[in-house]
Structures are given as structure tokens and as C-alpha cells.
Design an enzyme around this catalytic site. Structure first.
Site, PDB file in Angstrom:
ATOM      1  N   ARG A 193      11.398  -6.796   5.121  1.00  0.00           N
ATOM      2  CA  ARG A 193      11.298  -5.385   5.508  1.00  0.00           C
ATOM      3  C   ARG A 193      11.787  -5.184   6.944  1.00  0.00           C
ATOM      4  NH1 ARG A 193       5.503  -2.509   5.012  1.00  0.00           N
ATOM      5  NH2 ARG A 193       5.137  -3.385   7.060  1.00  0.00           N
ATOM      6  N   ARG A 230      11.673  -2.050  11.614  1.00  0.00           N
ATOM      7  CA  ARG A 230      10.372  -1.693  12.200  1.00  0.00           C
ATOM      8  C   ARG A 230      10.023  -2.710  13.284  1.00  0.00           C
ATOM      9  NH1 ARG A 230       5.305  -0.187   8.332  1.00  0.00           N
ATOM     10  NH2 ARG A 230       4.188  -1.577   9.732  1.00  0.00           N
ATOM     11  N   ARG A 263      -9.685   0.199   8.744  1.00  0.00           N
ATOM     12  CA  ARG A 263      -9.268  -1.174   9.014  1.00  0.00           C
ATOM     13  C   ARG A 263     -10.361  -1.976   9.694  1.00  0.00           C
ATOM     14  NH1 ARG A 263      -3.501   0.012   8.901  1.00  0.00           N
ATOM     15  NH2 ARG A 263      -2.311  -1.899   9.052  1.00  0.00           N
ATOM     16  N   ARG A 308      -0.582  -9.820  13.099  1.00  0.00           N
ATOM     17  CA  ARG A 308      -1.166  -8.780  12.236  1.00  0.00           C
ATOM     18  C   ARG A 308      -1.952  -9.393  11.090  1.00  0.00           C
ATOM     19  NH1 ARG A 308       4.108  -6.068  10.956  1.00  0.00           N
ATOM     20  NH2 ARG A 308       2.961  -4.803   9.444  1.00  0.00           N
ATOM     21  N   LYS A 317       0.824  -1.208   0.000  1.00  0.00           N
ATOM     22  CA  LYS A 317       0.000   0.000   0.000  1.00  0.00           C
ATOM     23  C   LYS A 317       0.860   1.260   0.000  1.00  0.00           C
ATOM     24  CE  LYS A 317      -2.097  -1.189   3.883  1.00  0.00           C
ATOM     25  NZ  LYS A 317      -1.701  -2.569   4.257  1.00  0.00           N
TER      26      LYS A 317
HETATM   27  P1  ATP Z   1       1.932  -1.552   4.950  1.00  0.00           P
HETATM   28  O1  ATP Z   1       2.545  -2.878   4.636  1.00  0.00           O
HETATM   29  O2  ATP Z   1       1.150  -1.028   3.811  1.00  0.00           O
HETATM   30  O3  ATP Z   1       2.918  -0.580   5.525  1.00  0.00           O
HETATM   31  P2  ATP Z   1       1.059  -2.372   7.543  1.00  0.00           P
HETATM   32  O4  ATP Z   1      -0.240  -2.962   7.958  1.00  0.00           O
HETATM   33  O5  ATP Z   1       2.257  -3.251   7.576  1.00  0.00           O
HETATM   34  O6  ATP Z   1       0.850  -1.800   6.097  1.00  0.00           O
HETATM   35  P3  ATP Z   1       0.746   0.222   8.879  1.00  0.00           P
HETATM   36  O7  ATP Z   1      -0.420   0.536   8.036  1.00  0.00           O
HETATM   37  O8  ATP Z   1       1.872   1.168   8.906  1.00  0.00           O
HETATM   38  O9  ATP Z   1       1.442  -1.161   8.478  1.00  0.00           O
HETATM   39  O10 ATP Z   1       0.207  -0.031  10.364  1.00  0.00           O
HETATM   40  C1  ATP Z   1       1.060  -0.422  11.425  1.00  0.00           C
HETATM   41  C2  ATP Z   1       0.251  -0.618  12.717  1.00  0.00           C
HETATM   42  O11 ATP Z   1      -0.373   0.628  13.102  1.00  0.00           O
HETATM   43  C3  ATP Z   1      -0.918  -1.614  12.622  1.00  0.00           C
HETATM   44  O12 ATP Z   1      -0.515  -2.965  12.814  1.00  0.00           O
HETATM   45  C4  ATP Z   1      -1.839  -1.091  13.753  1.00  0.00           C
HETATM   46  O13 ATP Z   1      -1.399  -1.515  15.033  1.00  0.00           O
HETATM   47  C5  ATP Z   1      -1.663   0.422  13.691  1.00  0.00           C
HETATM   48  N1  ATP Z   1      -2.700   1.071  12.819  1.00  0.00           N
HETATM   49  C6  ATP Z   1      -2.476   1.714  11.642  1.00  0.00           C
HETATM   50  N2  ATP Z   1      -3.627   2.163  11.100  1.00  0.00           N
HETATM   51  C7  ATP Z   1      -4.616   1.783  11.960  1.00  0.00           C
HETATM   52  C8  ATP Z   1      -6.035   1.920  11.953  1.00  0.00           C
HETATM   53  N3  ATP Z   1      -6.693   2.523  10.945  1.00  0.00           N
HETATM   54  N4  ATP Z   1      -6.731   1.397  12.999  1.00  0.00           N
HETATM   55  C9  ATP Z   1      -6.108   0.787  14.013  1.00  0.00           C
HETATM   56  N5  ATP Z   1      -4.784   0.610  14.086  1.00  0.00           N
HETATM   57  C10 ATP Z   1      -4.023   1.093  13.070  1.00  0.00           C
END
Ligand code: ATP
Length: 190
Positions: free
Chosen positions: A129, A135, A90, A146, A14
């Protein structure tokens, strides 16, 4: 004004595709993951709360996310071309809150783009990553949590957006440019 929701499991790409969309279409970018990581870096109350959830692979409670939504959106001003919502919504309550917040401004979501990537590839990408970016939530145990949260709490949004009539499925395997050209075809058809 074209607001786009870019949707997919953790590791679907994303963030990468958002960067290309911003460049090509001049859209704003709202990454809730970035917003939260920034709060953590600045040591705010929200950041302290968020860190516990993030490091445990869980979602931040909906009330907290919804509270910050309108402020972040309005920071782009009234005359923007649209924004990309990356990592939001989400959950179904978040999608409903987003719809309501936009409707109050006579705006909407023009398209929800689901980037689809098979599970084993997601796992590989996230582990890689984690090694590169350090991270704190990209370690094997948290990644599994997750992905589980994605399947139980987030993926029901696919049907939710189908019933809104704005869901678009895009294959998320291939080179970054191949995937982007699939996304471009969706956006150019809007
Ligand atoms: P990407 O791979 O696209 O970076 P991702 O799911 O690995 O997506 P982020 O979107 O950066 O990573 O989100 C990291 C963490 O932040 C999530 O696991 C969650 O704990 C929290 N988070 C982010 N957005 C939300 C949301 N809309 N609602 C609740 N928690 C969120």
C-alpha cells in the site's frame, strides 16, 4: 439503528470492508484516520499536532480523539441507520468514551467485528500500500511501530468487547468478497 465497530490491526482491511458495508447497509462511515489526514491536508492545529504522531507510528492522545468524537457522530443527524466506526476506538479509554457518548444519546454499539489477519500478511499488505498510495506512515519502520502499538495499546480491546458481549471474530484472509460475506453473516444475525 446499528452502530458497528470495525476492528483490526493496521492493514487488516477495515477501510475496504467499511466501503462495502456502507454500500450494502446504508450506514455512515467514521474513519478517524481519514478525519486526521483531512485535518493535516487543511493545515489545522489538530492536523499539525496529529502529523507528528502519525508519521512516528504513534496514537494521537485520547483527549484529542475523544474531543472530536461527538461532533463527528452528530454530523450524521439524529435519524441515521447507524455508523461504522473504523479506526476508533484504539484504546480502552476511547472505548469507554464511545460507550458514554452513545449512551447519552440512547444509542449503542451493536457489534464489534474483529478482522483477524496474521502478522506477516499485514506487513506485506502495508508495504505494498505504501508503494502504491505513498501514505507517509506506510514505510517499513513506521509499520513496525504501528503493529507494536496495536499489540500493546489496541488489542486489549478484544477482551474489553468480549466482556461487553458484542465481540465477533472474522477471518480476514481470502478475497474481499469472501471476507465480506463472513461480515454479512454477523450483521444479518444481529
Ligand atoms: P487501515 O489499514 O484500516 O487503514 P491503519 O491503522 O493503517 O488502518 P488509520 O486507521 O488510517 O490506518 O490510522 C492512521 C494513523 O492515524 C494511526 O497510526 C494513528 O496515528 C492515527 N489514528 C487514527 N485513529 C486514531 C485513534 N482512534 N486514536 C489515536 N490515533 C489514531
Amino acid at each position: 439503528m446499528k452502530n458497528i465497530v470495525i476492528f483490526g490491526a493496521p492493514g487488516a482491511g477495515k477501510g475496504t470492508q467499511s466501503d462495502k458495508l456502507i454500500e450494502k447497509y446504508g450506514l455512515g462511515h467514521i474513519s478517524t484516520g481519514d478525519v486526521l489526514r483531512n485535518e493535516i491536508k487543511n493545515g489545522t492545529e489538530l492536523g499539525k499536532t496529529a502529523k507528528g504522531y502519525i508519521d512516528n507510528g504513534q496514537l494521537i492522545p485520547d483527549e484529542l480523539m475523544v474531543d472530536i468524537l461527538a461532533g463527528v457522530y452528530d454530523s450524521f443527524g439524529k435519524e441515521h441507520k447507524g455508523v461504522i466506526f473504523d479506526g476508533f476506538p484504539r484504546t480502552i479509554p476511547q472505548a469507554e468514551a464511545l460507550k458514554k457518548m452513545l449512551a447519552e444519546r440512547e444509542h449503542n454499539v451493536a457489534a464489534m467485528i474483529e478482522l483477524f489477519v496474521p502478522e506477516d500478511e499485514l506487513m506485506n499488505r502495508l508495504i505494498l500500500r505504501g508503494q502504491q498510495s505513498g501514505r507517509s506512515d506506510d514505510n517499513e519502520e513506521t509499520i513496525k511501530k504501528r503493529l507494536n502499538v496495536y499489540h500493546t495499546q489496541t488489542s486489549p480491546l478484544i477482551d474489553w468487547y468480549k466482556s461487553e458481549g458484542i465481540h465477533h471474530h472474522v477471518e480476514g484472509l481470502g478475497t474481499i468478497d469472501e471476507i465480506f460475506s463472513r461480515i454479512e453473516s454477523v450483521i444479518d444475525s444481529l
